[in-house]
Design a protein around this motif. Structure first.
Motif, PDB file in Angstrom:
ATOM      1  N   LEU A  38       0.788  -0.737   0.392  1.00  0.00           N
ATOM      2  CA  LEU A  38      -0.234   0.047  -0.393  1.00  0.00           C
ATOM      3  C   LEU A  38       0.692   1.285  -0.290  1.00  0.00           C
ATOM      4  O   LEU A  38       0.532   1.961  -0.460  1.00  0.00           O
ATOM      5  CB  LEU A  38      -1.013  -0.004   0.959  1.00  0.00           C
ATOM      6  N   HIS A  39       1.733   1.174   0.903  1.00  0.00           N
ATOM      7  CA  HIS A  39       2.727   2.451   1.074  1.00  0.00           C
ATOM      8  C   HIS A  39       3.647   2.344  -0.543  1.00  0.00           C
ATOM      9  O   HIS A  39       4.073   4.012  -0.776  1.00  0.00           O
ATOM     10  CB  HIS A  39       3.715   1.978   1.919  1.00  0.00           C
ATOM     11  N   LEU A  40       4.679   1.535  -0.761  1.00  0.00           N
ATOM     12  CA  LEU A  40       4.796   1.589  -2.426  1.00  0.00           C
ATOM     13  C   LEU A  40       3.908   2.159  -3.601  1.00  0.00           C
ATOM     14  O   LEU A  40       4.726   3.127  -4.447  1.00  0.00           O
ATOM     15  CB  LEU A  40       5.257   0.141  -2.638  1.00  0.00           C
ATOM     16  N   CYS A  41       2.896   1.281  -3.158  1.00  0.00           N
ATOM     17  CA  CYS A  41       1.874   2.185  -4.219  1.00  0.00           C
ATOM     18  C   CYS A  41       1.284   3.083  -3.728  1.00  0.00           C
ATOM     19  O   CYS A  41       1.548   4.338  -4.972  1.00  0.00           O
ATOM     20  CB  CYS A  41       0.662   1.594  -4.542  1.00  0.00           C
ATOM     21  N   ALA A  42       1.152   4.214  -3.104  1.00  0.00           N
ATOM     22  CA  ALA A  42       1.306   5.466  -2.704  1.00  0.00           C
ATOM     23  C   ALA A  42       2.371   6.402  -3.155  1.00  0.00           C
ATOM     24  O   ALA A  42       1.521   7.726  -3.669  1.00  0.00           O
ATOM     25  CB  ALA A  42       0.477   5.447  -1.183  1.00  0.00           C
ATOM     26  N   MET A  43       3.459   5.764  -2.974  1.00  0.00           N
ATOM     27  CA  MET A  43       4.352   6.535  -3.667  1.00  0.00           C
ATOM     28  C   MET A  43       4.979   6.784  -4.875  1.00  0.00           C
ATOM     29  O   MET A  43       5.698   7.818  -5.745  1.00  0.00           O
ATOM     30  CB  MET A  43       6.505   6.242  -2.458  1.00  0.00           C
ATOM     31  N   GLY A  50      -5.485   5.758  -1.051  1.00  0.00           N
ATOM     32  CA  GLY A  50      -5.780   4.198  -0.108  1.00  0.00           C
ATOM     33  C   GLY A  50      -6.489   4.320   0.700  1.00  0.00           C
ATOM     34  O   GLY A  50      -7.042   5.295   1.297  1.00  0.00           O
ATOM     35  N   LEU A  51      -6.270   3.433   1.587  1.00  0.00           N
ATOM     36  CA  LEU A  51      -7.485   3.126   3.323  1.00  0.00           C
ATOM     37  C   LEU A  51      -7.055   1.866   3.506  1.00  0.00           C
ATOM     38  O   LEU A  51      -6.340   0.783   3.033  1.00  0.00           O
ATOM     39  CB  LEU A  51      -8.980   2.780   2.167  1.00  0.00           C
ATOM     40  N   SER A  97      -0.407  11.951  -2.616  1.00  0.00           N
ATOM     41  CA  SER A  97      -1.354  10.747  -2.419  1.00  0.00           C
ATOM     42  C   SER A  97      -1.669  10.945  -1.220  1.00  0.00           C
ATOM     43  O   SER A  97      -0.888  12.084  -0.210  1.00  0.00           O
ATOM     44  CB  SER A  97      -0.877   9.975  -2.299  1.00  0.00           C
ATOM     45  N   GLU A  98      -2.720  10.053  -0.943  1.00  0.00           N
ATOM     46  CA  GLU A  98      -3.373   9.827   0.940  1.00  0.00           C
ATOM     47  C   GLU A  98      -4.029   8.166   1.054  1.00  0.00           C
ATOM     48  O   GLU A  98      -4.344   7.391   0.195  1.00  0.00           O
ATOM     49  CB  GLU A  98      -4.507  10.481   0.935  1.00  0.00           C
ATOM     50  N   ILE A  99      -3.440   8.458   2.511  1.00  0.00           N
ATOM     51  CA  ILE A  99      -3.945   6.859   3.156  1.00  0.00           C
ATOM     52  C   ILE A  99      -4.483   7.185   4.012  1.00  0.00           C
ATOM     53  O   ILE A  99      -4.416   7.995   5.464  1.00  0.00           O
ATOM     54  CB  ILE A  99      -2.376   6.037   3.255  1.00  0.00           C
ATOM     55  N   VAL A 100      -6.005   6.882   4.154  1.00  0.00           N
ATOM     56  CA  VAL A 100      -6.560   7.410   4.823  1.00  0.00           C
ATOM     57  C   VAL A 100      -7.065   6.096   5.849  1.00  0.00           C
ATOM     58  O   VAL A 100      -7.231   4.416   5.220  1.00  0.00           O
ATOM     59  CB  VAL A 100      -8.337   7.574   3.973  1.00  0.00           C
ATOM     60  N   THR A 113     -16.167   7.879  -0.015  1.00  0.00           N
ATOM     61  CA  THR A 113     -15.656   8.104  -1.179  1.00  0.00           C
ATOM     62  C   THR A 113     -15.178   8.203  -2.158  1.00  0.00           C
ATOM     63  O   THR A 113     -14.895   5.639  -1.767  1.00  0.00           O
ATOM     64  CB  THR A 113     -14.432   9.106  -0.373  1.00  0.00           C
ATOM     65  N   GLU A 114     -14.023   7.641  -2.386  1.00  0.00           N
ATOM     66  CA  GLU A 114     -13.017   6.429  -3.636  1.00  0.00           C
ATOM     67  C   GLU A 114     -11.777   5.906  -3.618  1.00  0.00           C
ATOM     68  O   GLU A 114     -11.098   6.782  -2.979  1.00  0.00           O
ATOM     69  CB  GLU A 114     -13.537   6.502  -4.935  1.00  0.00           C
ATOM     70  N   TYR A 115     -11.367   5.045  -3.666  1.00  0.00           N
ATOM     71  CA  TYR A 115      -9.765   4.572  -3.558  1.00  0.00           C
ATOM     72  C   TYR A 115      -9.375   3.361  -4.997  1.00  0.00           C
ATOM     73  O   TYR A 115     -10.634   3.394  -5.400  1.00  0.00           O
ATOM     74  CB  TYR A 115      -9.730   3.435  -1.426  1.00  0.00           C
ATOM     75  N   ASP A 116      -8.081   4.208  -4.632  1.00  0.00           N
ATOM     76  CA  ASP A 116      -7.780   2.855  -5.918  1.00  0.00           C
ATOM     77  C   ASP A 116      -7.482   1.199  -4.906  1.00  0.00           C
ATOM     78  O   ASP A 116      -7.132   0.560  -5.575  1.00  0.00           O
ATOM     79  CB  ASP A 116      -5.729   3.290  -6.171  1.00  0.00           C
ATOM     80  N   MET A 117      -6.985   1.444  -3.674  1.00  0.00           N
ATOM     81  CA  MET A 117      -6.388   0.092  -2.934  1.00  0.00           C
ATOM     82  C   MET A 117      -7.048   0.533  -1.711  1.00  0.00           C
ATOM     83  O   MET A 117      -7.189   1.845  -0.974  1.00  0.00           O
ATOM     84  CB  MET A 117      -4.891   0.344  -3.756  1.00  0.00           C
TER      85      MET A 117
END
Length: 230
Positions: A38-43, A50-51, A97-100, A113-117
């Motif tokens: 998840l962290h890798l994709c955010a970067m 992400g969530l 990027s943001e991880i909720v 809301t909407e997410y990618d992962m």
């Protein structure tokens, strides 16, 4: 921290199926693998959303977020700036990027809301309706693929998650203790690894008729088997 995925953790990193679950015994590094991806994709994908979610927010703060902040992020990583874990609502990256973070006991705006992962910790705590609701949130389309990933310890073979994996809808990866370099390295068990295996052995008991170690918790948490409770 430097991280190198091994075994099925590597499969998780390269897998792009819509739903992937890492199932396996306790201590195989399932949660960290999911959080690292998840962290890798955010970067990697600027503006990605992400969530991190679990059935209850309290359990999320004391488990997944501890691993994320203490093992995945660097000690002084600015991503950790802001509220303490139990009050945090999101991690913000310099590339937008943001991880909720949140719990299904307090869904609020996290489910509007909407997410990618999306990463679900301990997916067996959810019911099928929870899982299906999360899949409908995967439509941010910043990443080239949208994905729901999760980890879990095995449960009964009648559990909806096992049934869903056997039908082919969800890809299930079966992790092992040898996938965790803290426990197994250079072809042998580490001191920590051997001590942990000894701890897991004590979850079971020896069946006098067969001479084998048995017990539901032992089979699930030590061997990673989806078995019915006895």
């Amino acid at each position: 921290r430097a991280y190198q995925p091994y075994g099925v953790a590597l499969d998780l990193f390269y897998g792009k199926q819509p739903e992937i679950v890492m199932s396996g015994p306790a201590g195989t590094g399932k949660s960290r693998a999911c959080l690292e991806k998840l962290h890798l994709c955010a970067m990697k994908y600027p503006g990605m959303r992400g969530l991190i979610i679990r059935k209850t927010r309290e359990s999320l703060s004391e488990a997944a977020l501890v691993t994320f902040e203490d093992k995945v992020l660097h000690e002084y990583d600015p991503i950790k700036d802001g509220p303490r874990r139990n009050f945090r609502q999101a991690y913000h990256y310099s590339n937008k990027s943001e991880i909720v973070v949140g719990g299904l006991d307090k869904p609020g705006k996290i489910m509007s809301t909407e997410y990618d992962m999306i990463y679900v910790q301990e997916a067996t705590e959810l019911d099928l309706a929870d899982w299906l609701a999360l899949t409908t949130r995967l439509r941010n389309n910043v990443m080239p693929y949208q994905q729901l990933i999760a980890d879990c310890n095995p449960d009964a073979p009648t559990h909806w998650l096992w049934v869903r994996s056997q039908s082919g809808v969800t890809r299930m990866l079966n992790s092992q203790h040898k996938d965790n370099p803290r426990l197994y390295r250079h072809g042998e068990w580490t001191k920590e690894g051997q001590e942990y295996l000894d701890t897991l052995d004590r979850l079971g008991y020896i069946d006098e008729a067969t001479g084998e170690r048995v017990g539901t918790e032992y089979q699930r948490l030590a061997l990673g088997l989806w078995v019915q409770a006895t």
